[in-house]
Motif scaffolding. Structure first.
Motif: not given
Length: 428
Positions: A237, A240, A242-244, A284-285, A294, A296, A299
């Motif tokens: 994290l 990275l 952005g959001r995760a 999401c990924t 994980l 993500r 966006d």
């Protein structure tokens, strides 16, 4: 005068034979549709009703095919029950052996995976078909201390003729369900059984307390696994933007960045790597990690009308309120985060790590500390912040609520920039 079911349970502790005779009369009358001298206990009466509806034969026991030794071993090795077997053994076996009982552990399908205890009682259990690999579900063998707790999802003691099948009337058992604390799913039943004369009213409470200890051990193991996953997640994290978030196989969150903490997400039982759509997160990924995943979120633009209120009015009770098209949430702030967010609210054009270090510490070289703190801020506010330089997004309305006395602005703070604004503090 007729005794109540509770009186029969108490009577069994001092006059087993009489209690057994009374229950035999109750069972015979109830199953034949006659007026019984005593109503069965509700948990037993409800089980008997289920048996009558499902067509279980009360006068002939049914023994479905035993699992092979290989299948029993396979289930042992894959069941979560294996993790709590030491707890069950320690809590039950020593007393069970002395009291001429056996401990039986069955999986969520009612299959007997472990039997331990008095050798003499084990031989008696063999005569009832209570063997390794046996199917002891309620709909197969009638009311019993394995199948009935699995159905009712609560501890149940079955004494003598409370068993639906007549051939089990010489037996007594007390079982408690074991559930997975992560999702409440039934993973099995632990049962203490033995000949009729070994029954004791306290047996059920004893078995239930040990079952709860086993579930506590599962909770402890889950927390330990999340800690291990958190160690794996931290460096991932940190790289990275952005959001995760990182979650375990059941969706429990180990770590998060750039978004509010969510205790658990609705992760499919067998998620596939790549694009997914998850409830509450949308597109999401999903990528596999050692011990977890994980996740993500794609966006998405901050919703129109997004608003942040930084409340600094109350000494040492600073908070952040965020509202927008996706809903609203709030968070209490640490002293350092209150300082940083106040400075970003004052400087809407943004500040570099060195600039914030100078304003907070009076030392532009303290960038490592600033970046670490801003990384923590972005874990819950990432969607509303930009970096390089650090700043609130232009399309977000930011309001700062200040104390009535300007000298009360962040009174703990030694930051040069904050100190310089006391006495003349104004909302940006």
């Amino acid at each position: 005068m007729a005794l109540s079911p509770m009186d029969v349970t108490q009577l069994a502790a001092v006059d087993t034979a009489r209690a057994a005779r009374m229950l035999s009369e109750v069972r015979s009358a109830t199953l034949s549709g006659q007026r019984a001298p005593l109503a069965p206990r509700p948990v037993i009466g409800q089980s008997w009703e289920r048996m009558l509806r499902s067509g279980v034969d009360p006068d002939h026991d049914v023994r479905s095919g035993l699992l092979s030794r290989e299948e029993v071993q396979r289930r042992r090795e894959t069941s979560a029950l294996r993790h709590v077997l030491p707890v069950l053994r320690e809590g039950l076996l020593s007393v069970a052996d002395v009291a001429h009982h056996i401990m039986v552990v069955a999986d969520e399908e009612g299959r007997v995976l472990w039997r331990e205890g008095s050798a003499r009682v084990l031989r008696k259990a063999d005569g009832l078909g209570f063997e390794l690999g046996a199917d002891w579900r309620e709909e197969v063998v009638g009311t019993n201390g394995v199948g009935t707790p699995a159905v009712t999802r609560r501890p149940v003691q079955v004494f003598a003729s409370e068993h639906f099948v007549r051939s089990h009337a010489t037996w007594t058992c007390a079982g408690a369900p074991l559930t997975d604390p992560r999702d409440g799913r039934l993973i099995g039943v632990v049962d203490v059984s033995g000949p009729l004369e070994t029954m004791h009213p306290a047996t059920l409470a004893w078995v239930d307390s040990v079952a709860k200890l086993a579930e506590a051990r599962l909770r402890e193991m889950h927390l330990e696994s999340l800690e291990r996953l958190r160690a794996v997640a931290a460096p991932v994290l940190a790289r990275l933007d952005g959001r995760a978030l990182v979650v375990d196989d059941d969706g429990w969150t180990a770590a998060v960045t750039g978004m509010p903490y969510t205790r658990r997400i609705a992760l499919p039982r067998s998620p596939s790597a790549g694009p997914n759509r998850l409830p509450g997160l949308g597109p999401c990924t999903v990528e596999p990690l050692a011990g977890g995943w994980l996740v993500r979120p794609a966006d998405e633009p901050v919703p129109d009308g997004a608003r942040i209120v930084l409340d600094l009015r109350h000494p040492r009770r600073w908070s952040l309120r965020v509202s927008g098209g996706a809903g609203s949430w709030s968070r209490e702030l640490s002293p350092r985060h209150a300082e940083l967010l106040y400075l970003l609210a004052v400087h809407r054009c943004g500040r570099s790590a060195a600039g914030l270090a100078e304003e907070v510490f009076g030392d532009r070289a303290r960038t490592v500390t600033v970046r670490a703190e801003m990384s923590r801020v972005r874990r819950y506010l990432g969607g509303f912040l930009e970096h390089r330089p650090y700043r609130f997004r232009e399309d977000v309305e930011v309001e700062v609520l200040l104390p009535d006395d300007p000298h009360g602005l962040l009174p703990h703070s030694t930051a040069p920039s904050v100190g310089g604004r006391r006495g003349s503090a104004q909302a940006p």
